[in-house]
Design a protein around this motif. Structure first.
Motif, PDB file in Angstrom:
ATOM      1  N   LEU A  39      -7.497  -0.256  -1.693  1.00 36.64           N
ATOM      2  CA  LEU A  39      -6.535  -0.326  -2.788  1.00 36.64           C
ATOM      3  C   LEU A  39      -5.432   0.712  -2.596  1.00 36.64           C
ATOM      4  O   LEU A  39      -5.704   1.852  -2.199  1.00 36.64           O
ATOM      5  N   ASP A  76      -2.123   0.228 -11.661  1.00 39.36           N
ATOM      6  CA  ASP A  76      -2.118   0.063 -13.120  1.00 39.36           C
ATOM      7  C   ASP A  76      -2.095   1.402 -13.849  1.00 39.36           C
ATOM      8  O   ASP A  76      -2.185   1.451 -15.082  1.00 39.36           O
ATOM      9  N   THR A  83     -10.866   0.034 -13.379  1.00 38.03           N
ATOM     10  CA  THR A  83      -9.759  -0.892 -13.560  1.00 38.03           C
ATOM     11  C   THR A  83     -10.338  -2.198 -14.081  1.00 38.03           C
ATOM     12  O   THR A  83     -11.544  -2.309 -14.315  1.00 38.03           O
ATOM     13  N   THR A  84      -9.504  -3.167 -14.289  1.00 39.00           N
ATOM     14  CA  THR A  84      -9.978  -4.492 -14.687  1.00 39.00           C
ATOM     15  C   THR A  84      -9.660  -5.490 -13.581  1.00 39.00           C
ATOM     16  O   THR A  84      -8.801  -5.258 -12.728  1.00 39.00           O
ATOM     17  N   ALA A  85     -10.371  -6.604 -13.595  1.00 40.35           N
ATOM     18  CA  ALA A  85     -10.135  -7.662 -12.615  1.00 40.35           C
ATOM     19  C   ALA A  85     -10.660  -8.974 -13.172  1.00 40.35           C
ATOM     20  O   ALA A  85     -11.510  -8.988 -14.074  1.00 40.35           O
ATOM     21  N   THR A 145      -7.206  -8.174  -9.003  1.00 42.25           N
ATOM     22  CA  THR A 145      -6.740  -7.154  -9.947  1.00 42.25           C
ATOM     23  C   THR A 145      -5.420  -7.599 -10.581  1.00 42.25           C
ATOM     24  O   THR A 145      -4.761  -8.531 -10.092  1.00 42.25           O
TER      25      THR A 145
END
Length: 385
Positions: A252, A265, A309-311, A329
């Motif tokens: 990432l 983000d 984080t979100t995904a 993501t």
């Protein structure tokens, strides 16, 4: 620069030492200034994709090819210009190179008889090594009467019977099927421990290298990009190439400033034992098995804290012992997560939004470009535990 682990491995005189070794073919560079020391009795793997220079390196050590520059020593003796038969080294090739018209016993005694060893002594030593490799009672057979795995064992016995200081193995399991390869990995490591000589094993198979080697070097485009114990190289790879070549790795992008490293983000990133890097182009790596997934309720607040984080789940694949999930993501990076199927895991489905998190001890920073050849990241073994 040499890493602490690389420097510490050959505590006594190195069995093999490469000092600034390069090999060029016209304008093409096959190997570029490799510095490498292998300890006596060490199982060392040279690992990398096709064309990375690993076989050329092995051939130079064996005397089948001469370096363009640099020095090669065996047990402290300069052998750079010596032919193969004057080096205390034997080689096992992928093709095995057995004599089809000779029996198994005669194949193994061949080198000894050429050295003038008496027939009875040669046969006694040959039988000893046939027993060692699990071929008791096979001496009267011919190579064509053997399976691929058995032929490999004959080639190994023939190489070991001469008591070389170093055994070179060039992708010796390439012609074997997966099941036999697995069993031979266990056998080869056992044999190496019993005979106690240095093995230099060349392969493109990451599983082979990590399961057998005491240390390994990952090569890319003629350079050594990382060198160390398998667990350290897997858990704390020096470069993005190494991270992605040794298994699967989530990579990432991060930006860095005075407040630390951040994902696209804005989420903070922390890596245990590592200071926030400076400059641009840095990335963070996390292995798929290290990711933790937690389904989010619609409308829930974004996860707080570092390394989160979100995904969105795009695919879930059941693999029997484990399940693999593919995710994307908000900024478009694709993630992969592996989970063992032990009956207590949370069920996720394609389309679910999940919180993705990981422990700071299980992530690593990756530099913006490959570290210069022979300058792998200096990471003590204890950090990878």
């Amino acid at each position: 620069m040499t890493t602490p682990e690389a420097a510490a491995a050959p505590a006594a005189e190195a069995a093999i030492s490469l000092d600034g070794v390069s090999r060029r073919f016209g304008d093409s560079v096959a190997v570029e200034r490799i510095d490498l020391d292998l300890a006596a009795g060490e199982f060392f793997a040279l690992l990398g994709p096709s064309g990375c220079g690993k076989t050329t390196t092995l051939r130079m050590i064996g005397g089948f090819d001469l370096p363009t520059t640099g020095r090669i020593s065996l047990a402290g003796t300069d052998v750079t210009l010596l032919p193969p038969h004057r080096r205390d080294v034997n080689t096992v090739f992928q093709s095995y190179a057995l004599f089809p018209h000779l029996t198994v016993l005669d194949n193994v005694t061949f080198g000894l008889r050429r050295k003038g060893v008496a027939k009875a002594e040669a046969e006694r030593r040959a039988q000893e090594y046939l027993d060692l490799v699990g071929l008791t009672g096979f001496g009267a057979r011919r190579p064509l009467q053997l399976s691929g795995g058995q032929q490999q064992r004959v080639a190994l016995a023939r190489a070991l019977v001469n008591h070389p200081k170093v055994l070179l193995l060039d992708e010796p399991m390439g012609a074997l099927d997966a099941k036999i390869r697995k069993s031979m990995q266990v056998e080869l490591k056992r044999i190496q421990r019993e005979v106690g000589i240095t093995f230099l094993y060349v392969t493109h198979d990451q599983g082979e290298a990590m399961s057998m080697a005491d240390r390994l070097a990952v090569m890319n485009q003629g350079h050594v990009e990382d060198l160390g114990a398998p667990q350290r190289v897997y858990d704390r790879p020096a470069t993005q190439f190494v991270a992605e070549f040794l298994g699967t790795c989530n990579v990432l992008p991060v930006t860095t400033d005075a407040s630390g490293a951040r994902l696209p983000d804005g989420g903070l990133v922390a890596v245990a034992g590592a200071a926030t890097p400076t400059g641009t182009g840095w990335k963070i790596g996390i292995r798929p098995e290290k990711l933790q997934l937690l389904p989010l309720v619609a409308g829930a607040a974004a996860p707080a804290g570092p390394n989160r984080t979100t995904a969105t789940v795009t695919e879930v694949t059941f693999l029997g012992a484990s399940t693999e999930a593919a995710l994307i993501t908000p900024w478009g990076s694709v993630l992969h997560a592996f989970k063992q199927n032990i009956g207590t895991e949370t069920v996720i489905r394609p389309g679910d939004t999940v919180e993705v998190s990981w422990d700071a001890s299980q992530a690593f920073f990756l530099p913006p470009s490959a570290i210069p050849a022979n300058d792998p990241t200096s990471i003590p073994e204890t950090e990878a535990a």
